[in-house]
Each structure stands twice: as C-alpha cells, then as structure tokens.
Design an enzyme around this catalytic site. Sequence first.
Site, PDB file in Angstrom:
ATOM      1  N   ILE A  14       7.264  -5.997 -14.735  1.00 36.61           N
ATOM      2  CA  ILE A  14       6.963  -4.989 -15.855  1.00 36.61           C
ATOM      3  C   ILE A  14       5.591  -5.302 -16.002  1.00 36.61           C
ATOM      4  CG2 ILE A  14       7.217  -3.630 -17.619  1.00 36.61           C
ATOM      5  CD1 ILE A  14      10.359  -4.023 -17.521  1.00 36.61           C
ATOM      6  N   HIS A  15       4.585  -4.845 -15.378  1.00 38.81           N
ATOM      7  CA  HIS A  15       3.167  -5.076 -15.638  1.00 38.81           C
ATOM      8  C   HIS A  15       2.637  -3.706 -16.374  1.00 38.81           C
ATOM      9  CE1 HIS A  15       2.245  -3.151 -11.768  1.00 38.81           C
ATOM     10  NE2 HIS A  15       2.918  -3.476 -11.512  1.00 38.81           N
ATOM     11  N   ALA A  16       1.218  -3.884 -16.458  1.00 39.43           N
ATOM     12  CA  ALA A  16       0.619  -2.803 -17.313  1.00 39.43           C
ATOM     13  C   ALA A  16       1.024  -1.440 -16.803  1.00 39.43           C
ATOM     14  CB  ALA A  16      -0.876  -3.027 -17.321  1.00 39.43           C
ATOM     15  N   PRO A  18       3.247   0.210 -14.689  1.00 41.83           N
ATOM     16  CA  PRO A  18       4.710   0.806 -14.782  1.00 41.83           C
ATOM     17  C   PRO A  18       5.059   0.830 -16.139  1.00 41.83           C
ATOM     18  CG  PRO A  18       4.805  -1.408 -13.592  1.00 41.83           C
ATOM     19  CD  PRO A  18       3.329  -0.954 -13.800  1.00 41.83           C
ATOM     20  N   ALA A  19       4.574  -0.223 -17.023  1.00 38.50           N
ATOM     21  CA  ALA A  19       4.937  -0.143 -18.396  1.00 38.50           C
ATOM     22  C   ALA A  19       4.506   0.843 -19.051  1.00 38.50           C
ATOM     23  CB  ALA A  19       4.459  -1.518 -19.184  1.00 38.50           C
TER      24      ALA A  19
END
Length: 85
Positions: A14-16, A18-19
């Site tokens: 969960i990187h920037a 999709p977060a």
Amino acid sequence: MKEFHYTITDQDGIHARPAGELVKLVKGFTSSVTLDKSGRKADCSRLLALMGLGVKKGDEVTFIFEGEDEDAAYDAVSSFLKEKL
C-alpha cells in the site's frame, strides 16, 4: 460490524497512490473503516495513519467496517482492493 480479510498482492504494497485513492473512497461513506495489520490499526480516512502501517506485498490485513452504510463501504473497498492491490 463487518470484516474483510485480504492479502496484499501489489508489488509495492500500500504505497502513496493507492493509499490516497483508498482514503478518497472511504471518505465517501459515513461508516468508519479501519485497517488492522498484525494488531496495529489505522483509520482508513487518514492517509498518514494508513501509510504509517507500512503494508507490504504478502501482508495479510483486515478491514473493519462499522456504521450505517457499512455494507456499501464493504463492497466498495473489497472491489477496490481486488482491482488495485
């Protein structure tokens, strides 16, 4: 209350990007959506809290939905995860 268990399949976890998309999605509901990773929890409407969990590929997480539109939130978040993560 509803729960959804999911194993992250995205290479970057969960990187920037999709977060941020997840936060926008969750803010469209009145129900609270909480992400639990190994006992550590974060409010999914707060980007920094969500990123602070450091969710990586292969991590099993649990999403917890509580509120009057929890069914709709459950459906939207589970679809999002299957498509994006």
